[in-house]
Design a protein around this motif. Structure first.
Motif, PDB file in Angstrom:
ATOM      1  N   GLU A 213       0.837  -1.198   0.000  1.00 20.28           N
ATOM      2  CA  GLU A 213       0.000   0.000   0.000  1.00 20.28           C
ATOM      3  C   GLU A 213       0.879   1.259   0.000  1.00 20.28           C
ATOM      4  O   GLU A 213       0.557   2.245  -0.656  1.00 20.28           O
ATOM      5  CB  GLU A 213      -0.929  -0.014   1.214  1.00 20.28           C
TER       6      GLU A 213
ATOM      7  N   ARG B 284       2.162   1.546  -3.506  1.00 19.58           N
ATOM      8  CA  ARG B 284       1.092   2.043  -4.367  1.00 19.58           C
ATOM      9  C   ARG B 284       0.941   3.559  -4.235  1.00 19.58           C
ATOM     10  O   ARG B 284       0.765   4.267  -5.233  1.00 19.58           O
ATOM     11  CB  ARG B 284      -0.222   1.343  -4.030  1.00 19.58           C
TER      12      ARG B 284
ATOM     13  N   THR C 291       3.949   5.214  -5.986  1.00 21.49           N
ATOM     14  CA  THR C 291       3.798   5.069  -7.437  1.00 21.49           C
ATOM     15  C   THR C 291       2.720   6.004  -7.966  1.00 21.49           C
ATOM     16  O   THR C 291       2.878   6.640  -9.009  1.00 21.49           O
ATOM     17  CB  THR C 291       3.457   3.608  -7.799  1.00 21.49           C
ATOM     18  N   HIS C 292       1.629   6.104  -7.248  1.00 17.94           N
ATOM     19  CA  HIS C 292       0.535   6.996  -7.652  1.00 17.94           C
ATOM     20  C   HIS C 292       1.039   8.442  -7.747  1.00 17.94           C
ATOM     21  O   HIS C 292       0.788   9.135  -8.735  1.00 17.94           O
ATOM     22  CB  HIS C 292      -0.615   6.901  -6.653  1.00 17.94           C
TER      23      HIS C 292
END
Length: 110
Positions: free
Chosen positions: A97, A100, A103-104
């Motif tokens: 998470e 993520r 990366t977002h």
């Protein structure tokens, strides 16, 4: 206490007994907490998850709901908490998470 369950889970639970989901005896009184906990641990062991408890499953369920983007107030209500502060205790951030999230942000900046 009441907690909503999916129609599929409700049907499965009802099909395993006399129509009462968790009741005991002719008055269908719920089992004591310790007995309910023992039953959950026994079932987890049967499923090949020997080092878990109902408490472990509670942490997991809250974490999964947070990861799925469920409204924290809905999680609070389902868990029976008076304060969102308990979400801090039960909701965990897993490594994927965090990756993520990074990366977002990197994608948005590009």
């Amino acid at each position: 206490d009441r907690a909503p369950v999916s129609p599929a889970l409700h049907a499965l639970l009802v099909s395993r007994g006399d129509g009462c989901l968790f009741g005991e005896g002719p008055t269908h009184q719920p089992p004591y907490q310790q007995l309910a906990s023992q039953r959950i641990v026994r079932e987890l062991v049967r499923l090949g998850i020997p080092d878990a408890s109902h408490h472990t499953m509670r942490h997991t369920g809250v974490t999964l709901m947070l990861e799925a983007g469920i409204n924290p107030r809905a999680i609070q209500q389902l868990a029976g908490w008076r304060s969102l502060r308990m979400l801090e205790r039960y909701g965990h951030t897993r490594d994927f998470e965090l990756r993520r999230a990074v990366t977002h942000n990197a994608t948005r900046l590009e």
